[in-house]
Design an enzyme around this catalytic site. Structure first.
Site, mmCIF file in Angstrom:
data_model
loop_
_atom_site.group_PDB
_atom_site.id
_atom_site.type_symbol
_atom_site.label_atom_id
_atom_site.label_comp_id
_atom_site.label_asym_id
_atom_site.label_seq_id
_atom_site.Cartn_x
_atom_site.Cartn_y
_atom_site.Cartn_z
ATOM 1 C CG ASP A 1 -25.754 2.625 4.230
ATOM 2 O OD1 ASP A 1 -26.119 3.541 5.356
ATOM 3 O OD2 ASP A 1 -26.096 1.194 4.150
ATOM 4 C CD GLU A 61 -22.973 3.129 8.161
ATOM 5 O OE1 GLU A 61 -23.907 3.869 9.220
ATOM 6 O OE2 GLU A 61 -23.209 2.404 8.007
#
Length: 616
Positions: free
Chosen positions: A265, A327
């Site tokens: 993330d 990401e």
């Protein structure tokens, strides 16, 4: 987590789950089930299934655990619910599931604020439930990829509690602290003064992605800490080697339990400018009323690549081709290439290519733009494997972003065709295969996502793309037996659901199943080089996948407009000869009998996939 476009605890497992882990790990490395190898559907395709690591041709599927399946009737999805639905995922053709954070968390950001990296939040289950899910997934050749949030923790994590207790605490330097500057000092802006304490203000103009200053004052230490996102998500100090060790240890904990890898993330934001220079202003204000800033000093700093190389080396010590997925919202393909490690291929195996599927607040179908970006992924990544994605938990669903109101079904099929016939690993988001829509709250009091509360009405939050999975036409769409669910089920669930679409041969769900099946079983679609055709056509995207090992080449033609388009294609550029074709899949009935690449008329937003009769 991104701000680019939106804009019951078990502390250890029992012996029984541990034995289950060891047993299933043995299956992966024995001849029974080889990690990195998929079942052989036929002798004819056997060779195609041993052509690289499992993730190279995978269809990945993101699950937002709160919203997939509730197994215990509390209105919130959980791990056992995911396990119950593995057979559906197998029937769809999914190779791996990425589960959004299911760790213990205060749920300020619905799990992206982690308070313990080595446990499961009680609302989602236990470590034993996770072990069971991993084991059941392996029985179906479905791997489990976990979301790993390394940029920050929850402010309730013990690391931060210790860090914020005293300047002399051994963990104080695990986070990014600063004394601030005098409120009456030179060059202090009015914005900084809004966040002053004890005569001091934040050291610069950095803004939190979710509203307000990125610096929060802690009286106990008379300092500010930095938070790229919510104030309850303090940033870790990755310049401290102890932080890297602790985070890598947390990853090893899960790798030892059998997860297939991690989706990382907000990974470009691990480092901040050590000089704490002000970000340049980009003009205007955001939904929270803060100035819009560029993020050249808080994202994608060069130091992050050293961490990723060390992380890759750590992960590669494990058997079975464990994978790192990033990401990575980046400005262009050249920047994306750096996240692979360029020609060295020593960083992420699969940084997400967000350039294709997400490009602003007003996404539109543009054949020229799609052609350019797909071609760059094919030719400018040093042979690395692209990863395409059109949907995730942070953005309005592609159904709504690309829809025109009249051809939504056809457009959804076209996007699926791009995703699943390109030479790229594919990432789907739960419900994408059904045509689930974004169900944005209409009243502020119904909003659950904090960014939607603070930004209302300009920013309504991300609840709309996180609604419960639509399984059937029963109560709560088959998601939960609870009287209420954590988010309401969209009103169209009685017709848009798995049960109904499985029974309809021409449904969007079955369109996805057909594409995934072709992609899995056809060597050309798995491995064939992708070459663009008719490159000056602004309305139709067409390309050939060159034949592999004697298998015929495949041509894909996609009409990106609401008007019929007639095309004639010459595949010789891809060293493919022949103009006779047979149709493999199309959503245009009139094209099912197409036998030539000359004068093909594609109806509005039509998708056509054909196999060339001969190739050299």
């Amino acid at each position: 987590m991104t701000t680019k476009l939106r804009h019951r605890n078990a502390s250890s497992s029992s012996w029984l789950p541990l034995l289950a882990i060891l047993a299933t790990s043995a299956l992966w490395t024995s001849g029974s089930i080889a990690l990195g190898q998929t079942p052989q559907p036929s002798t004819a395709t056997a060779a195609a299934h041993n052509d690289g690591p499992w993730w190279k041709h995978a269809v990945l599927y993101e699950i937002y655990p709160r919203s997939f399946q509730d197994s215990n009737g509390d209105g919130i999805g959980d791990l056992n619910g995911i396990t119950q639905r593995l057979d559906y995922l197998k029937s769809l053709g999914i190779d791996a599931i990425w589960i959004a954070p299911m760790y213990p968390s205060p749920q300020v950001d619905f799990g992206y604020d982690i308070s313990d990296y080595q446990a499961v939040d009680p609302q989602y289950g236990t470590l034993a439930d996770m072990d069971h899910l991993i084991a059941e997934g392996k029985q179906r050749n479905i791997r489990v990829v976990l979301d790993m949030v390394l940029n920050h923790t929850s402010d309730k994590h013990q690391w931060f509690i210790d860090s914020a207790s005293s300047r002399t605490n051994p963990k104080h330097d695990w986070y990014v602290w600063n004394d601030g500057v005098p409120a009456n000092g030179p060059n202090v802006t009015a914005y900084q003064k809004r966040f002053g304490h004890e005569g001091r203000v934040p050291p610069n103009n950095w803004v939190s992605g979710f509203g307000g200053s990125a610096w929060e004052w802690v009286p106990a230490v008379h300092q500010f800490y930095y938070h790229k996102f919510y104030k309850q998500q303090p940033d870790l100090n990755w310049r401290n080697p102890a932080v890297e060790k602790a985070c890598f240890d947390a990853m090893r904990f899960w790798l030892d339990r059998g997860v297939a890898g991690f989706r990382l993330d907000a990974i470009p934001t691990l480092f901040e400018d050590p000089q704490l220079r002000n970000e340049p202003e980009a003009g205007g204000i955001n939904a929270q009323g803060d100035p819009n800033l560029k993020d050249i000093y808080t994202s994608n700093l060069s130091e992050v690549h050293g961490v990723i190389r060390r992380m890759r080396a750590m992960v590669e010590k494990y058997p079975g081709n464990r994978v790192l997925i990033g990401e990575t919202y980046l400005p262009d393909t050249a920047a994306l290439n750096e996240w692979y490690g360029g020609a060295k291929h020593d960083e992420l195996q699969l940084p997400m290519d967000m350039l294709l599927g997400f490009h602003g607040d007003h996404d539109k179908l543009d054949a020229t733009r799609f052609r350019k970006l797909i071609n760059e992924a094919e030719t400018q990544l040093n042979g690395s494997q692209p990863l395409f994605v059109f949907d995730n938990h942070d953005n309005v669903r592609s159904w709504d972003r690309y829809a025109d109101g009249d051809h939504n079904q056809a457009i959804a099929r076209l996007l699926a065709a791009v995703l699943l016939t390109s030479r790229a690993t594919a990432l789907m988001y739960y419900g994408e295969e059904l045509g689930m829509v974004t169900s944005t709250p209409t009243r502020k009091e119904d909003v659950k996502d904090p960014i939607g509360i603070t930004g209302w009405p300009k920013e309504k939050g991300r609840d709309g793309e996180r609604t419960p999975m639509q399984w059937d036409d029963s109560k709560n769409a088959g998601f939960s037996e609870s009287s209420t669910t954590w988010l309401p089920v969209p009103s169209n669930y009685s017709t848009i659901n798995v049960k109904a679409e499985e029974l309809e041969p021409d449904s969007l769900l079955n369109w996805h199943k057909q594409l995934i099946s072709m992609r899995r079983d056809n060597p050309t679609l798995r491995d064939g080089k992708q070459v663009m055709l008719d490159e000056s056509n602004p309305s139709v995207l067409s390309y050939v996948r060159e034949g592999v090992a004697g298998n015929p080449a495949i041509v894909v033609a996609l009409n990106f407009t609401d008007q019929p388009q007639t095309i004639s294609l010459d595949p010789s550029k891809a060293k493919v000869s022949g103009n006779t074709v047979n149709t493999l899949l199309t959503n245009a009935p009139g094209l099912k009998q197409t036998t030539s690449l000359q004068n093909i008329t594609l109806p509005p937003y039509a998708s056509w996939i054909g196999q060339i009769g001969s190739n050299k």
